[in-house]
Design a protein around this motif. Structure first.
Motif, PDB file in Angstrom:
ATOM      1  N   ARG A   1      12.217  -8.201   0.895  1.00 50.57           N
ATOM      2  CA  ARG A   1      11.708  -8.898  -0.273  1.00 50.57           C
ATOM      3  C   ARG A   1      10.883  -7.902  -1.091  1.00 50.57           C
ATOM      4  NH1 ARG A   1      10.876 -12.259   4.172  1.00 50.57           N
ATOM      5  NH2 ARG A   1      11.964 -14.275   4.072  1.00 50.57           N
ATOM      6  N   ARG A   2      10.756  -8.155  -2.374  1.00 54.65           N
ATOM      7  CA  ARG A   2      10.003  -7.211  -3.197  1.00 54.65           C
ATOM      8  C   ARG A   2       8.532  -7.170  -2.794  1.00 54.65           C
ATOM      9  NH1 ARG A   2       9.527  -9.807  -9.339  1.00 54.65           N
ATOM     10  NH2 ARG A   2       8.227 -11.594  -8.798  1.00 54.65           N
ATOM     11  N   SER A   3       8.008  -8.286  -2.327  1.00 53.64           N
ATOM     12  CA  SER A   3       6.618  -8.298  -1.866  1.00 53.64           C
ATOM     13  C   SER A   3       6.446  -7.422  -0.630  1.00 53.64           C
ATOM     14  CB  SER A   3       6.156  -9.724  -1.567  1.00 53.64           C
ATOM     15  OG  SER A   3       6.970 -10.319  -0.561  1.00 53.64           O
ATOM     16  N   GLU A   4       7.469  -7.389   0.218  1.00 53.67           N
ATOM     17  CA  GLU A   4       7.418  -6.553   1.416  1.00 53.67           C
ATOM     18  C   GLU A   4       7.466  -5.077   1.045  1.00 53.67           C
ATOM     19  OE1 GLU A   4       9.674  -9.883   4.239  1.00 53.67           O
ATOM     20  OE2 GLU A   4      10.746  -8.141   3.485  1.00 53.67           O
ATOM     21  N   LEU A   5       8.291  -4.732   0.067  1.00 52.68           N
ATOM     22  CA  LEU A   5       8.347  -3.345  -0.406  1.00 52.68           C
ATOM     23  C   LEU A   5       7.013  -2.932  -0.998  1.00 52.68           C
ATOM     24  CD1 LEU A   5      11.867  -3.318  -2.120  1.00 52.68           C
ATOM     25  CD2 LEU A   5      11.208  -2.045  -0.063  1.00 52.68           C
ATOM     26  N   ALA A   6       6.401  -3.830  -1.766  1.00 53.78           N
ATOM     27  CA  ALA A   6       5.122  -3.511  -2.409  1.00 53.78           C
ATOM     28  C   ALA A   6       4.014  -3.307  -1.387  1.00 53.78           C
ATOM     29  CB  ALA A   6       4.742  -4.621  -3.390  1.00 53.78           C
ATOM     30  N   ASP A   7       4.108  -3.953  -0.234  1.00 51.59           N
ATOM     31  CA  ASP A   7       3.047  -3.878   0.770  1.00 51.59           C
ATOM     32  C   ASP A   7       3.193  -2.707   1.737  1.00 51.59           C
ATOM     33  OD1 ASP A   7       1.800  -6.106  -0.231  1.00 51.59           O
ATOM     34  OD2 ASP A   7       2.695  -7.506   1.203  1.00 51.59           O
ATOM     35  N   LEU A   8       4.335  -2.028   1.715  1.00 50.71           N
ATOM     36  CA  LEU A   8       4.569  -0.963   2.685  1.00 50.71           C
ATOM     37  C   LEU A   8       3.615   0.210   2.469  1.00 50.71           C
ATOM     38  CD1 LEU A   8       8.460  -0.749   2.936  1.00 50.71           C
ATOM     39  CD2 LEU A   8       6.868  -1.630   4.648  1.00 50.71           C
ATOM     40  N   GLU A   9       3.148   0.763   3.597  1.00 47.44           N
ATOM     41  CA  GLU A   9       2.338   1.973   3.593  1.00 47.44           C
ATOM     42  C   GLU A   9       3.026   3.016   4.475  1.00 47.44           C
ATOM     43  OE1 GLU A   9      -1.476   0.704   4.977  1.00 47.44           O
ATOM     44  OE2 GLU A   9      -1.979  -0.337   3.105  1.00 47.44           O
TER      45      GLU A   9
ATOM     46  N   ALA B   1       6.653  -4.737 -11.000  1.00 47.22           N
ATOM     47  CA  ALA B   1       7.132  -3.396 -11.345  1.00 47.22           C
ATOM     48  C   ALA B   1       8.439  -3.075 -10.631  1.00 47.22           C
ATOM     49  CB  ALA B   1       6.065  -2.363 -11.000  1.00 47.22           C
ATOM     50  N   ILE B   2       8.592  -3.560  -9.387  1.00 47.87           N
ATOM     51  CA  ILE B   2       9.849  -3.368  -8.666  1.00 47.87           C
ATOM     52  C   ILE B   2      10.975  -4.101  -9.380  1.00 47.87           C
ATOM     53  CG2 ILE B   2      11.055  -3.934  -6.514  1.00 47.87           C
ATOM     54  CD1 ILE B   2       8.372  -3.448  -5.067  1.00 47.87           C
ATOM     55  N   HIS B   3      10.695  -5.304  -9.828  1.00 55.84           N
ATOM     56  CA  HIS B   3      11.645  -6.088 -10.610  1.00 55.84           C
ATOM     57  C   HIS B   3      12.086  -5.306 -11.855  1.00 55.84           C
ATOM     58  CE1 HIS B   3      13.130  -9.836 -12.628  1.00 55.84           C
ATOM     59  NE2 HIS B   3      12.612  -9.269 -13.703  1.00 55.84           N
TER      60      HIS B   3
ATOM     61  N   ALA C   1      -1.143  10.602   3.617  1.00 59.87           N
ATOM     62  CA  ALA C   1      -2.174   9.668   4.079  1.00 59.87           C
ATOM     63  C   ALA C   1      -1.527   8.418   4.654  1.00 59.87           C
ATOM     64  CB  ALA C   1      -3.103   9.309   2.932  1.00 59.87           C
ATOM     65  N   ALA C   2      -1.942   8.036   5.854  1.00 54.82           N
ATOM     66  CA  ALA C   2      -1.291   6.936   6.567  1.00 54.82           C
ATOM     67  C   ALA C   2      -1.385   5.617   5.818  1.00 54.82           C
ATOM     68  CB  ALA C   2      -1.897   6.793   7.966  1.00 54.82           C
ATOM     69  N   ARG C   3      -2.518   5.370   5.183  1.00 51.54           N
ATOM     70  CA  ARG C   3      -2.723   4.071   4.537  1.00 51.54           C
ATOM     71  C   ARG C   3      -2.417   4.089   3.044  1.00 51.54           C
ATOM     72  NH1 ARG C   3      -5.318   0.040   7.370  1.00 51.54           N
ATOM     73  NH2 ARG C   3      -5.983   0.602   9.469  1.00 51.54           N
ATOM     74  N   ALA C   4      -1.806   5.155   2.569  1.00 55.39           N
ATOM     75  CA  ALA C   4      -1.401   5.209   1.165  1.00 55.39           C
ATOM     76  C   ALA C   4      -0.168   4.334   0.957  1.00 55.39           C
ATOM     77  CB  ALA C   4      -1.100   6.646   0.760  1.00 55.39           C
ATOM     78  N   PRO C   5      -0.050   3.693  -0.210  1.00 54.32           N
ATOM     79  CA  PRO C   5       1.138   2.863  -0.462  1.00 54.32           C
ATOM     80  C   PRO C   5       2.402   3.711  -0.487  1.00 54.32           C
ATOM     81  CG  PRO C   5      -0.152   3.133  -2.468  1.00 54.32           C
ATOM     82  CD  PRO C   5      -0.982   3.692  -1.353  1.00 54.32           C
ATOM     83  N   LEU C   6       3.477   3.185   0.053  1.00 51.14           N
ATOM     84  CA  LEU C   6       4.735   3.935   0.092  1.00 51.14           C
ATOM     85  C   LEU C   6       5.288   4.147  -1.309  1.00 51.14           C
ATOM     86  CD1 LEU C   6       7.092   5.230   1.581  1.00 51.14           C
ATOM     87  CD2 LEU C   6       8.053   2.940   1.929  1.00 51.14           C
ATOM     88  N   PHE C   7       5.293   3.098  -2.111  1.00 47.78           N
ATOM     89  CA  PHE C   7       5.812   3.197  -3.480  1.00 47.78           C
ATOM     90  C   PHE C   7       4.657   3.079  -4.467  1.00 47.78           C
ATOM     91  CE2 PHE C   7       9.465   1.478  -1.039  1.00 47.78           C
ATOM     92  CZ  PHE C   7      10.314   2.567  -1.220  1.00 47.78           C
ATOM     93  N   ARG C   8       4.435   4.150  -5.198  1.00 46.06           N
ATOM     94  CA  ARG C   8       3.298   4.226  -6.106  1.00 46.06           C
ATOM     95  C   ARG C   8       3.761   4.249  -7.562  1.00 46.06           C
ATOM     96  NH1 ARG C   8       0.466   9.253  -3.003  1.00 46.06           N
ATOM     97  NH2 ARG C   8      -0.823   9.387  -4.876  1.00 46.06           N
ATOM     98  N   ALA C   9       2.860   3.829  -8.421  1.00 43.71           N
ATOM     99  CA  ALA C   9       3.138   3.882  -9.850  1.00 43.71           C
ATOM    100  C   ALA C   9       3.218   5.339 -10.300  1.00 43.71           C
ATOM    101  CB  ALA C   9       2.034   3.156 -10.619  1.00 43.71           C
TER     102      ALA C   9
END
Length: 390
Positions: A194-202, A313-315, A289-297
């Motif tokens: 889900r797009r929310s899952e992608l946004a939450d990945l670190e 933004a993923i949309h 960095a371990a806690r950095a977001p996987l997908f960044r702006a």
């Protein structure tokens, strides 16, 4: 009866607690403990649900103020009138402004705020239930506001979007955006996220496994709000062009370079890079960095931001890539963040996978949830119409 202003301020959950036994009174606890309890109750729901409830409640209370009704506790007639008013609202072109599912979401928000304040749910009254049911039947009869399912992106689409993104690169800033978007498309599709899952990945959620490709741990999902966690495996593919682990490594290379030396470091990395003509996922992965977001702006000049890419933004990213790939505007309007997940399910059905095998990756809890994708996007799969001999 004289109306009183609608209550718009969230109510402390402690007010809704009943005494455990006859004569027992609410104990006195420190303010810090009360605040901690309220915070834990708040965290029992996802951020998206909390935002949806707040929005739905705000709309209802505003309506009550305008029409002289009491919002908390709301009389069943008040809620029924609210639903009818919303169902009768039309757009400038005469279409229903709100879907039946939207009305149901608003009712859920109103129920939540009533439970929190210790009041009965107004939707439990037969009048409200019958009103909402009647609205749904009216919508179904007239065909108003049908549910809009996102068009799926299949393997051929993903390949085309990825190829086009690479072919259209003109400068290092385009390369940065291409690497992120390619990783987003390939991981999102292969992982059925889900797009929310992608946004939450670190980055701490992703590991490169020597046999399986990528292991991606979802700390919490829509069906796992308590965070028991689940791992999804994204295998290495025959082609390096559409290999999710390769896309991940290529993106991490950019992130690591930027975090270490900023834009100059990224430019050096991209100018000295070897041609991407074979797998790169079988080597090491740079440290980040371990806690950095996987997908960044990413800004227009190629600089990476610190904030995670949002679901919206993923949309937009998916639609932008489809537009640049020359897709028809009508189809682009049907694409969105869910197109990757629905595309995985649709492609898997078309390739002969059974529902339980698909559920291993999607996390759906029942096969019935997948039937919707099959009916709408792969209606000939397993259909007897193929065997009638015409």
């Amino acid at each position: 009866m004289e109306s009183r202003p609608a209550e718009t301020t969230p109510v402390s959950p402690l007010r809704a607690v009943s005494a455990p036994s006859e004569g027992a009174a609410m104990p006195t606890i420190p303010a810090a403990v009360a605040s901690r309890i309220a915070g834990a109750v708040e965290s029992s729901r996802s951020a998206g649900t909390r935002r949806a409830y707040a929005s739905g409640w705000s709309r209802f209370t505003d309506w009550c103020v305008r029409n002289g009704h009491v919002a908390l506790p709301a009389h069943p007639v008040t809620l029924a009138a609210y639903l009818v008013d919303a169902a009768d609202t039309v757009t400038a072109v005469g279409e229903k402004a709100y879907a039946a599912s939207t009305l149901s979401a608003w009712v859920a928000a109103i129920n939540h705020y009533h439970r929190t304040a210790g009041h009965p749910q107004p939707s439990a009254h037969e009048l409200v239930a019958a009103t909402l049911s009647g609205i749904r039947r009216d919508y179904a009869t007239t065909g108003d506001r049908p549910r809009t399912q996102r068009a799926p992106l299949l393997v051929s689409d993903i390949r085309h979007l990825v190829d086009t993104a690479r072919d259209q690169c003109d400068g290092w800033a385009d390369d940065v955006l291409e690497r992120r978007d390619t990783a987003l498309l390939l991981l999102g599709f292969a992982g059925a996220f889900r797009r929310s899952e992608l946004a939450d990945l670190e980055y701490r959620d992703v590991s490169l496994h020597r046999e399986d490709g990528l292991h991606i741990r979802l700390r919490r999902t829509k069906t796992d709000q308590e965070g028991r966690g689940v791992v999804r495996a994204l295998p290495t593919t025959n082609s390096h062009v559409t290999c999710p682990p390769c896309a991940y490594v290529r993106w991490v290379q950019v992130v690591s370079a930027f975090d270490a030396g900023g834009r100059p470091s990224v430019i050096r990395l991209l100018r000295s890079r070897a041609p991407f003509d074979e797998h790169v996922c079988r080597g090491g992965v740079p440290r980040v960095a371990a806690r950095a977001p996987l997908f960044r702006a990413i800004s227009k000049n190629g600089n990476l931001g610190e904030t995670p890419l949002s679901g919206a933004a993923i949309h937009k990213t998916i639609r932008r890539r489809a537009e640049r790939a020359g897709y028809d505007p009508t189809l682009i309007a049907q694409l969105g963040g869910h197109s990757l997940r629905s595309g995985f399910v649709t492609q898997a059905f078309r390739n002969g996978a059974d529902a339980h095998a698909i559920m291993r990756q999607t996390g759906h809890t029942t096969p019935a949830m997948l039937e919707r994708y099959a009916r709408e996007n792969a209606p000939l799969i397993g259909n007897a119409v193929n065997e009638i001999g015409l």
